[in-house]
Design a protein around this motif. Sequence first.
Motif, PDB file in Angstrom:
ATOM      1  N   ASP A 601       0.827  -1.203   0.000  1.00 55.82           N
ATOM      2  CA  ASP A 601       0.000   0.000   0.000  1.00 55.82           C
ATOM      3  C   ASP A 601       0.864   1.257   0.000  1.00 55.82           C
ATOM      4  O   ASP A 601       0.577   2.236  -0.705  1.00 55.82           O
ATOM      5  CB  ASP A 601      -0.931   0.000   1.213  1.00 55.82           C
ATOM      6  CG  ASP A 601      -2.005  -1.064   1.110  1.00 55.82           C
ATOM      7  OD1 ASP A 601      -2.966  -0.864   0.355  1.00 55.82           O
ATOM      8  OD2 ASP A 601      -1.875  -2.110   1.767  1.00 55.82           O
ATOM      9  N   ALA A 602       1.948   1.249   0.794  1.00 61.81           N
ATOM     10  CA  ALA A 602       2.843   2.402   0.837  1.00 61.81           C
ATOM     11  C   ALA A 602       3.590   2.574  -0.484  1.00 61.81           C
ATOM     12  O   ALA A 602       3.842   3.703  -0.929  1.00 61.81           O
ATOM     13  CB  ALA A 602       3.832   2.256   1.987  1.00 61.81           C
ATOM     14  N   ASP A 660      15.784  -4.380   0.737  1.00 61.32           N
ATOM     15  CA  ASP A 660      16.940  -4.598   1.609  1.00 61.32           C
ATOM     16  C   ASP A 660      17.512  -3.301   2.156  1.00 61.32           C
ATOM     17  O   ASP A 660      18.152  -3.285   3.205  1.00 61.32           O
ATOM     18  CB  ASP A 660      18.038  -5.344   0.833  1.00 61.32           C
ATOM     19  CG  ASP A 660      17.571  -6.704   0.343  1.00 61.32           C
ATOM     20  OD1 ASP A 660      17.793  -7.013  -0.834  1.00 61.32           O
ATOM     21  OD2 ASP A 660      16.961  -7.434   1.149  1.00 61.32           O
ATOM     22  N   ARG A 661      17.294  -2.232   1.458  1.00 67.30           N
ATOM     23  CA  ARG A 661      17.853  -0.944   1.879  1.00 67.30           C
ATOM     24  C   ARG A 661      16.947   0.165   1.378  1.00 67.30           C
ATOM     25  O   ARG A 661      16.348   0.036   0.303  1.00 67.30           O
ATOM     26  CB  ARG A 661      19.260  -0.745   1.307  1.00 67.30           C
ATOM     27  CG  ARG A 661      19.234  -0.627  -0.209  1.00 67.30           C
ATOM     28  CD  ARG A 661      20.616  -0.615  -0.840  1.00 67.30           C
ATOM     29  NE  ARG A 661      20.529  -0.362  -2.269  1.00 67.30           N
ATOM     30  CZ  ARG A 661      20.135  -1.245  -3.166  1.00 67.30           C
ATOM     31  NH1 ARG A 661      19.781  -2.453  -2.778  1.00 67.30           N
ATOM     32  NH2 ARG A 661      20.089  -0.941  -4.452  1.00 67.30           N
ATOM     33  N   PRO A 662      16.827   1.240   2.111  1.00 66.38           N
ATOM     34  CA  PRO A 662      16.051   2.381   1.604  1.00 66.38           C
ATOM     35  C   PRO A 662      16.818   3.065   0.491  1.00 66.38           C
ATOM     36  O   PRO A 662      18.053   3.021   0.448  1.00 66.38           O
ATOM     37  CB  PRO A 662      15.910   3.283   2.832  1.00 66.38           C
ATOM     38  CG  PRO A 662      17.079   2.938   3.689  1.00 66.38           C
ATOM     39  CD  PRO A 662      17.350   1.479   3.468  1.00 66.38           C
ATOM     40  N   HIS A 705       7.818   9.874   1.089  1.00 63.27           N
ATOM     41  CA  HIS A 705       7.062   8.713   0.628  1.00 63.27           C
ATOM     42  C   HIS A 705       7.990   7.537   0.325  1.00 63.27           C
ATOM     43  O   HIS A 705       7.666   6.375   0.627  1.00 63.27           O
ATOM     44  CB  HIS A 705       6.258   9.074  -0.624  1.00 63.27           C
ATOM     45  CG  HIS A 705       4.887   9.620  -0.327  1.00 63.27           C
ATOM     46  ND1 HIS A 705       3.889   8.846   0.216  1.00 63.27           N
ATOM     47  CD2 HIS A 705       4.356  10.845  -0.504  1.00 63.27           C
ATOM     48  CE1 HIS A 705       2.792   9.572   0.347  1.00 63.27           C
ATOM     49  NE2 HIS A 705       3.048  10.798  -0.068  1.00 63.27           N
ATOM     50  N   LEU A 706       9.135   7.820  -0.283  1.00 62.47           N
ATOM     51  CA  LEU A 706      10.100   6.745  -0.551  1.00 62.47           C
ATOM     52  C   LEU A 706      10.579   6.101   0.739  1.00 62.47           C
ATOM     53  O   LEU A 706      10.728   4.876   0.832  1.00 62.47           O
ATOM     54  CB  LEU A 706      11.293   7.294  -1.333  1.00 62.47           C
ATOM     55  CG  LEU A 706      11.133   7.443  -2.845  1.00 62.47           C
ATOM     56  CD1 LEU A 706      12.408   8.006  -3.448  1.00 62.47           C
ATOM     57  CD2 LEU A 706      10.797   6.117  -3.484  1.00 62.47           C
ATOM     58  N   ARG A 707      10.841   6.928   1.763  1.00 64.43           N
ATOM     59  CA  ARG A 707      11.282   6.377   3.050  1.00 64.43           C
ATOM     60  C   ARG A 707      10.209   5.446   3.635  1.00 64.43           C
ATOM     61  O   ARG A 707      10.514   4.373   4.141  1.00 64.43           O
ATOM     62  CB  ARG A 707      11.553   7.504   4.051  1.00 64.43           C
ATOM     63  CG  ARG A 707      12.492   8.599   3.620  1.00 64.43           C
ATOM     64  CD  ARG A 707      13.946   8.249   3.967  1.00 64.43           C
ATOM     65  NE  ARG A 707      14.544   7.373   2.978  1.00 64.43           N
ATOM     66  CZ  ARG A 707      14.895   7.761   1.737  1.00 64.43           C
ATOM     67  NH1 ARG A 707      14.683   8.988   1.337  1.00 64.43           N
ATOM     68  NH2 ARG A 707      15.431   6.919   0.911  1.00 64.43           N
ATOM     69  N   ARG A 708       8.945   5.898   3.578  1.00 59.99           N
ATOM     70  CA  ARG A 708       7.865   5.073   4.148  1.00 59.99           C
ATOM     71  C   ARG A 708       7.658   3.797   3.334  1.00 59.99           C
ATOM     72  O   ARG A 708       7.386   2.733   3.903  1.00 59.99           O
ATOM     73  CB  ARG A 708       6.574   5.884   4.211  1.00 59.99           C
ATOM     74  CG  ARG A 708       6.585   6.970   5.268  1.00 59.99           C
ATOM     75  CD  ARG A 708       5.224   7.608   5.433  1.00 59.99           C
ATOM     76  NE  ARG A 708       4.849   8.446   4.299  1.00 59.99           N
ATOM     77  CZ  ARG A 708       5.195   9.719   4.172  1.00 59.99           C
ATOM     78  NH1 ARG A 708       5.929  10.311   5.108  1.00 59.99           N
ATOM     79  NH2 ARG A 708       4.811  10.425   3.123  1.00 59.99           N
TER      80      ARG A 708
END
Length: 714
Positions: A601-602, A660-662, A705-708
Amino acid sequence: MRRRPGEDLRDRVRRRDPGYRLVRRAARLTVVASLVFYGCRYGLGDVTLATYALFGTVATGSFAQLPGPPAERARTLLAALPVAWSLVAVGTVLAVSTAAASAGMLVVGFAVAFAGVGGPRLVGLANALQLFYILACFPPYRPDSLPARLAGVTLGVVLVALAEVSLWPDPAPVGVPQRLAAAAGGLADLADALADVLVAGPGAAEAAARRQARAARLLDGVRMSRLPATARPTGAGRRDRAWRDAAAAGQEVLAVAGSLASRPGSGDADLAGVLRRCAASLRRAADVAVRRPGAAAVDEPERAAALPPSWRAAGPVRLRVDAAVRTLVDQVGTFATAVRIATGPRGRHGPRPPGPGPDPFWYAGRSAWSLYRQQFRAHLTPRSVYLEGAVRLAVALAAARVIAGVVNLQHGFWVLLATLSLMRASASDTRTTLRPALIGTLAGGAAGGLLLLVSPERQAYAALLPLALVLAFGVGPLLGLGWAQALLTLLLIVVFAQLNPASWQLAGARVVDVAIGAVVGVLAGLLLWPRGSGGELRRNAGAYLVASGRAVERTVGALAGTADPRDAVDAARRAEVLATASLVQYHAERHDPRLSHVDWDAVLAAAHRASHGGQELLADHRPGALAPWPGPAAALAARATRLCEGYADLARQVSRARVDRPPAPVDPTGDVARQVHGLVRDGEDRPGVLSLVEVDGWLADLDGHLRRAAATPP
């Protein structure tokens, strides 16, 4: 105090069937089915009329799962009646041979299933419509019986539609409009609290935190995964599209409000007044969404272009707050416009006037047919879960029809009924249904065979019909799949024992037919896209992220006067259709543990904010709007390029179903707000300079938004 057994039973039923909707449906179905069957079989003495009247009743009363209040469901059933006539007529003609009937099953099975791309109403009708062709395409080949068949179907469907509104009608469901209205009320309360924060009111920060948490809970109820399958606004029409846009705008209002809540109070009464007018606009939109008396129209919402007169004296902090408020105002306007479109007549665009760029509400004035046609075209690709599901089901039903015809099974209709009832979107889900279905069918067949041995008289089965209907459609679904199959088997034996002379072998035929139908479904699931929507969700979500990232880069380039965003915006819109459908199907299946490492969803929210936020900026600002300030514009374009790379990086990870990583943080190149402050201090007095801060805030929001989206799912 010990509870009485009756109270325990009521509690169990209430838990499994909130609102007693299943019980009400079973009661309506029992009354209508008993009336039509007794009247046609014993009153008129017409077996064909009785068969098609009963199965028309069962198909639309049990297999159809329609959204909306009773009156709306009744209208849908009546509107589908001509399609049912056509399918019965085609099936009657093609019953001339196994080859013709099987080829027709392949075409009809695909067409009816693929029509579900139009929305939940068509999805809900699909199984019922399949049954009309399935029943008619089996021997005996009797074209002369077509009038009786059509009359029986008409009688059953019309009586079910009348029963929907007159016999124990269901209470009106709490749908998207009601949930969005409640969320809008929560957001309005939050906007009022934020106004108090801006003027440093006592206790304002604590009140804003409480209201923010409440608004988040209310908006969570509008997410696709939280809505019942029949209530999800997935249709191709303008109303469902507008409800989706309203829900997305509400989420963005919440996100921007969160950033404002963390800002120190500026003591600015002008900005506080803007927020209070936003709150009033949200409350009016909530009234319109649920059509409260006196809420005939949404007033002109607060416009983002309405700047407080003191903006030229603002410092960098105030400019950031002002940009956030302008973004919030714009999203409130989007919410109000979407609600106006969803509740108003076609072509009424709402309070937001046309802008210089692509219209985010392009669908408002389009005809329903053109919107459906566009949606169908978008899903004519191997990456569509709707196309995959339609092909899988059509092949399974056609194969089952071939087997039933070649082996010359006594009741081949039951083979296809089992395939249609037990087949799921993934092979693992279909296999899960196999064991309880076979055990239940075996138990029901044994009970029915024993009944046929003990009492072969037709009168006994006539007396048992109402009880068998209640058990099959009321008790069985409450107890689970095994019980449902057992009681459905018993019902079919009770019915067919009254249509033709029957012996205990009828029960054995039922068990064999269900076993064949279930095995066909399992094999089709194993051979055709066995993972269900999981694989397509990974691919389509990744493609949507990539397309949205490109749209961000092209949008900022267009505002800087260096790029054309149209192709990128169109690509993002097409990718959104497939990704949204994949997510909806994913929530309808048993979740694959391998996909649980991603908050889907995110992920789709991040892509949506990128593509739709860019469209909104282009709708409000002309191409080249940032060009008069080349330094800050170039910095924003460079930041947009890095964001595009971040979206592509997240897409690669999502395609593997594991983040695996932001993505690498996208730090701003320079402080745009300070640069704008310097420009204003040096004499710049054009309000358009604030667009630089607005775009900068949008890019920062996308980074969040990318972080979430990269975080671990809750």
